[in-house]
Design a protein around this motif. Sequence first.
Motif, mmCIF file in Angstrom:
data_model
loop_
_atom_site.group_PDB
_atom_site.id
_atom_site.type_symbol
_atom_site.label_atom_id
_atom_site.label_comp_id
_atom_site.label_asym_id
_atom_site.label_seq_id
_atom_site.Cartn_x
_atom_site.Cartn_y
_atom_site.Cartn_z
ATOM 1 N N THR A 66 -46.984 -5.350 62.845
ATOM 2 C CA THR A 66 -46.069 -5.288 61.714
ATOM 3 C C THR A 66 -46.800 -4.797 60.466
ATOM 4 N N ASP A 67 -46.016 -4.388 59.486
ATOM 5 C CA ASP A 67 -46.581 -3.914 58.230
ATOM 6 C C ASP A 67 -47.450 -4.997 57.592
ATOM 7 N N TYR A 68 -46.961 -6.236 57.619
ATOM 8 C CA TYR A 68 -47.713 -7.331 57.006
ATOM 9 C C TYR A 68 -49.045 -7.542 57.710
ATOM 10 N N LEU A 69 -49.032 -7.585 59.039
ATOM 11 C CA LEU A 69 -50.271 -7.828 59.780
ATOM 12 C C LEU A 69 -51.275 -6.715 59.554
ATOM 13 N N ARG A 70 -50.810 -5.476 59.473
ATOM 14 C CA ARG A 70 -51.732 -4.363 59.209
ATOM 15 C C ARG A 70 -52.377 -4.521 57.839
ATOM 16 N N LYS A 71 -51.568 -4.843 56.839
ATOM 17 C CA LYS A 71 -52.111 -5.012 55.491
ATOM 18 C C LYS A 71 -53.065 -6.196 55.425
ATOM 19 N N TYR A 72 -52.718 -7.257 56.120
ATOM 20 C CA TYR A 72 -53.571 -8.447 56.100
ATOM 21 C C TYR A 72 -54.922 -8.147 56.739
ATOM 22 N N LYS A 73 -54.909 -7.518 57.902
ATOM 23 C CA LYS A 73 -56.161 -7.194 58.587
ATOM 24 C C LYS A 73 -57.017 -6.236 57.750
ATOM 25 N N MET A 74 -56.350 -5.294 57.079
ATOM 26 C CA MET A 74 -57.090 -4.371 56.222
ATOM 27 C C MET A 74 -57.717 -5.117 55.053
ATOM 28 N N ALA A 75 -56.966 -6.040 54.443
ATOM 29 C CA ALA A 75 -57.499 -6.812 53.320
ATOM 30 C C ALA A 75 -58.655 -7.694 53.760
ATOM 31 N N MET A 76 -58.535 -8.291 54.946
ATOM 32 C CA MET A 76 -59.613 -9.123 55.460
ATOM 33 C C MET A 76 -60.865 -8.295 55.728
ATOM 34 N N GLN A 77 -60.674 -7.095 56.259
ATOM 35 C CA GLN A 77 -61.828 -6.230 56.510
ATOM 36 C C GLN A 77 -62.501 -5.830 55.208
ATOM 37 N N GLN A 78 -61.702 -5.527 54.199
ATOM 38 C CA GLN A 78 -62.266 -5.181 52.892
ATOM 39 C C GLN A 78 -63.029 -6.353 52.304
ATOM 40 N N ARG A 79 -62.472 -7.554 52.463
ATOM 41 C CA ARG A 79 -63.164 -8.741 51.962
ATOM 42 C C ARG A 79 -64.481 -8.958 52.689
ATOM 43 N N ASN A 80 -64.457 -8.803 54.015
ATOM 44 C CA ASN A 80 -65.682 -8.992 54.786
ATOM 45 C C ASN A 80 -66.744 -7.974 54.398
ATOM 46 N N ASN A 81 -66.297 -6.716 54.181
ATOM 47 C CA ASN A 81 -67.251 -5.679 53.772
ATOM 48 C C ASN A 81 -67.843 -6.002 52.406
ATOM 49 N N THR A 82 -66.987 -6.514 51.496
ATOM 50 C CA THR A 82 -67.474 -6.870 50.163
ATOM 51 C C THR A 82 -68.475 -8.013 50.240
ATOM 52 N N GLU A 83 -68.163 -9.017 51.037
ATOM 53 C CA GLU A 83 -69.079 -10.151 51.170
ATOM 54 C C GLU A 83 -70.394 -9.712 51.792
ATOM 55 N N LYS A 84 -70.311 -8.830 52.788
ATOM 56 C CA LYS A 84 -71.526 -8.353 53.435
ATOM 57 C C LYS A 84 -72.373 -7.552 52.457
ATOM 58 N N ARG A 85 -71.702 -6.660 51.687
ATOM 59 C CA ARG A 85 -72.434 -5.837 50.732
ATOM 60 C C ARG A 85 -73.048 -6.678 49.623
ATOM 61 N N GLU A 86 -72.253 -7.598 49.059
ATOM 62 C CA GLU A 86 -72.758 -8.417 47.968
ATOM 63 C C GLU A 86 -73.761 -9.449 48.465
ATOM 64 N N GLY A 87 -73.585 -9.876 49.731
ATOM 65 C CA GLY A 87 -74.573 -10.774 50.310
ATOM 66 C C GLY A 87 -75.910 -10.080 50.480
ATOM 67 N N THR A 88 -75.868 -8.801 50.874
ATOM 68 C CA THR A 88 -77.108 -8.035 51.007
ATOM 69 C C THR A 88 -77.771 -7.832 49.649
ATOM 70 N N GLU A 89 -76.955 -7.534 48.627
ATOM 71 C CA GLU A 89 -77.502 -7.368 47.280
ATOM 72 C C GLU A 89 -78.078 -8.681 46.768
ATOM 73 N N GLU A 90 -77.411 -9.791 47.098
ATOM 74 C CA GLU A 90 -77.886 -11.111 46.686
ATOM 75 C C GLU A 90 -79.247 -11.401 47.310
ATOM 76 N N ALA A 91 -79.347 -11.140 48.635
ATOM 77 C CA ALA A 91 -80.609 -11.387 49.328
ATOM 78 C C ALA A 91 -81.725 -10.511 48.761
ATOM 79 N N GLN A 92 -81.392 -9.266 48.480
ATOM 80 C CA GLN A 92 -82.403 -8.364 47.933
ATOM 81 C C GLN A 92 -82.859 -8.842 46.560
ATOM 82 N N ASN A 93 -81.937 -9.333 45.745
ATOM 83 C CA ASN A 93 -82.263 -9.848 44.426
ATOM 84 C C ASN A 93 -83.213 -11.039 44.520
#
Length: 381
Positions: free
Chosen positions: A328-355
């Motif tokens: 469904t449209d909702y599930l597609r948007k939700y999965k996309m938002a979750m993936q974006q969140r996971n990518n953000t956490e991974k990226r910022e987590g890497t920056e945090e560790a590097q800091n």
Amino acid sequence: MSVLYLDELIRDKEFRIIKAAPAKGLFCELRSPLADSGMQRWNDRAEDMNRFGSKDDESYTTPRESPGVPGYFLLDSDEPFKLRCGQCALVSSSGHLYQSGAGVDIDSADCVFRMNAAPVIGWTEDVGSRTDIRIIGNRNIPRVFRSQKVRNEFLLNNATRASYIVVPWLYEAEINMKTDRTVRVARGLHQKYPIAKFVFLTKEKQNESETRFLLDTGMRRAELNTWFSTGFVSIAFALDICQRVHVYGLPSSDYCSRHNDSRVPYHYYQPTGKGECRYQRYHDRKVSGHRFSVERAIFARWSLQNNIMFHYPSWAATSQNLTEPLDTDYLRKYKMAMQQRNNTEKREGTEEAQNIRNGGASNGTVPRPSSIRLLNGTGGN
């Protein structure tokens, strides 16, 4: 899976003709996702046929006791829950029933199921007067029965009280039958009103809802940050009890996206209260809450596999694929938002560790899941 909806195929005023038509069989074959996955079916329909008679057995068209419905038990009783019904009216709390005049049709069913605190006194023209079973989600039990007026209608008045109160859990949980608050409240009510019979579900039966949700959506309920609505567990219950289920007041999953100006209230007994579509969009935008549009897409799928019909509004579903998870449209948007969140956490987590490796301090910018608004402006279907 893409679900198509055929709205207003059946005019509600012609519903009596449909109800009068003879059923083709005792049960339609249950082609559930559980069966397709190799798991045990929700119920063994062939066994039920042998137990209750053939498709020509007219006695099955009225409520009758069976040797016991697997997965359900009466609180503090050695007596099993045994009721089976032919034609069932599952009456929602929806504002679509307001001024519907559906009461006569509802009362003509073999068994009438109602949900949570939805009253009948003062609303019988729209929702009927009989109540055989009232289904109340576990978290609602303490709240619903605070009012003596509600206790009188639901537990005492012979014209309106329910024969059974079914208490399903709206999420996966370990339940202590001695200490759990919901159980204690139900036990106290049963002691004060002995005529009221409270029905609980076994752990295995509770877990079926979790499995159904996963197989239909491809996601666990917890992954979607939701808990089941009472409508979800009520339809699941009705499929175990009824030959045919007529659902009143439940729109299709895309109703609100097709009716942007809808002013249908959320509850028929609160016609000036919050609007149904506004409330659905609110939950669709929340990080956690009910996922009404997803559940209704699941109901559409179930209606293609079971004897389920929807009225007020009347709609039916067609589908090209019942073997794949819902898309469904909702599930597609939700999965996309979750993936974006996971990518953000991974990226910022890497920056945090590097800091930290460079001798710096934590900047505290990694977002917590509960602080993120996952969806904005979703169509809700």
